[in-house]
Write an enzyme that holds these catalytic residues in place. Structure first.
Site, PDB file in Angstrom:
ATOM      1  N   CYS A 103      -4.709   3.768 -15.942  1.00 46.92           N
ATOM      2  CA  CYS A 103      -6.386   4.079 -16.076  1.00 46.92           C
ATOM      3  C   CYS A 103      -6.470   5.623 -16.816  1.00 46.92           C
ATOM      4  O   CYS A 103      -7.605   5.696 -17.316  1.00 46.92           O
ATOM      5  CB  CYS A 103      -6.591   4.277 -14.359  1.00 46.92           C
ATOM      6  SG  CYS A 103      -8.384   4.573 -14.126  1.00 46.92           S
ATOM      7  N   CYS A 199      -6.396   2.235  -6.070  1.00 46.80           N
ATOM      8  CA  CYS A 199      -7.730   2.208  -5.774  1.00 46.80           C
ATOM      9  C   CYS A 199      -8.468   0.818  -5.703  1.00 46.80           C
ATOM     10  O   CYS A 199      -9.132   0.510  -4.820  1.00 46.80           O
ATOM     11  CB  CYS A 199      -8.635   2.916  -6.527  1.00 46.80           C
ATOM     12  SG  CYS A 199      -8.694   2.158  -8.378  1.00 46.80           S
TER      13      CYS A 199
END
Length: 356
Positions: A103, A199
């Site tokens: 990410c 997440c």
């Protein structure tokens, strides 16, 4: 004229205080939460979860409190393509990826930075605990003031282009001080707990997540020993990672560990603790920070997981830009797909993906 900075705000205390500190330093600050959750997911609300719907509300509240504009920007497609699909593919290949590093590489310091530049904004900023400095004509990354919270392990992929345009104001502080600042300026998130899970998988059950999304891809198979003798049945290779002992669903009368995963035969290989200990690995997709390429062997401290203390090692460049890492002491559970990261004291040298 004030320099503009786009701050990635997750609704947590670090990015909230980062936005405040930059405003205090005289930047024109714009807060942004990146929308990465997928429409087909029931995004589980969990305190500390980054980029969820409640995180947007927290970030917006902070932006209002410190007096900066706030937006939600859509990064769903880029996140699915670069992070979620990669995550699933790696597990299907018997490797264990690190989605936060992916990410950072493709979303926070690439897509997000592209968006900022397209808007005519000078910098992006995050709440990461790391220190970016310029030395001579190069940008370098150093460990943060707070050794326990240091996040340089996840930042080894950053390029000179990205570092020149990135600010990380929290790196100069200890976490306790960041919470103190948040409390002093009246931010409700001052005592919000840190997010530790992936997440997009708030319950941390990556096997279940992959099985739910791709039920046809996950197949049962055999646990085998190193000689190939069948020991029992497993529920799908995506449920396991190197070094795992718990959750095998089968008792052996002695501790058994996952020592290898063979995606071609759909087998999980079990062995003893001794089988997990190694002093050498090969890494690919290498990025260096203080220099472009490694020409000769170099003494470093290296670590093979986020929470580990770095160990003495020698890194040697080999063919195809890869690196051989030789540790002084045996390392437990060197895991394909994870990152190995190199340091010289508090200087981040670089890192890569463990290949074998």
């Amino acid at each position: 004229m004030k320099k503009k900075v786009l701050v990635g705000m997750s609704g947590g205390v670090d990015s909230s205080v980062a936005a405040y500190l930059l405003k205090e330093q005289g930047y024109e600050v714009i807060g942004v939460t990146m929308q990465i959750w997928q429409d087909d997911e029931e995004f589980i609300e969990k305190e500390g979860g980054c980029c969820s719907l409640s995180a947007v509300a927290d970030a917006r509240r902070v932006a209002n409190k410190i007096g900066i504009p706030f937006y939600v920007m859509n990064f769903k497609d880029a996140f699915k393509r670069n992070v979620i699909d990669y995550f699933v593919d790696e597990y299907m290949e018997g490797r264990t990826p690190n989605p936060c590093i992916t990410c950072n590489k493709f979303i926070k310091f690439s897509s997000f930075l592209d968006k900022a530049m397209a808007m005519g904004i000078d910098y992006v900023a995050t709440g990461h605990y790391a220190i970016i400095e310029k030395h001579n004509d190069r940008y370098i990354i150093k460990k943060s003031e707070d050794d326990k919270k240091d996040q340089t392990y996840a930042l080894y992929n950053l390029t000179q282009f990205q570092l020149e345009r990135t600010l990380m104001p929290c790196g100069q502080y200890k976490k306790s001080k960041i919470r103190e600042i948040a409390k002093e300026i009246g931010l409700r998130v001052h005592n919000k707990k840190d997010s530790e899970e992936i997440c997009f998988i708030p319950d941390n059950d990556h096997g279940r997540y992959i099985k739910n999304r791709f039920p046809n891809k996950v197949r049962e198979g055999n646990f085998v020993d190193k000689q190939g003798n069948v020991l029992g049945r497993h529920k799908g290779i995506v449920y396991y990672t190197i070094g795992q002992r718990k959750g095998l669903g089968i008792a052996f009368g002695k501790p058994m560990y996952v020592v290898d995963i063979n995606p071609f035969r759909n087998e999980v290989v079990l062995g003893d603790l001794e089988d997990l200990l190694n002093t050498e690995l090969i890494a690919k997709d290498i990025n260096y920070i203080p220099f472009d390429t490694l020409k000769e062997p170099m003494e470093v401290e290296a670590k093979i997981r986020y929470s580990q203390t770095p160990s003495k090692a020698i890194i040697t460049p080999i063919e195809d830009g890869r690196v051989r890492v030789n540790f002084q002491e045996k390392q437990r559970a060197i895991t394909k797909g994870q990152s190995v990261v190199f340091y010289k004291d508090d200087l981040l040298i670089g890192g890569g993906i463990i290949e074998k």
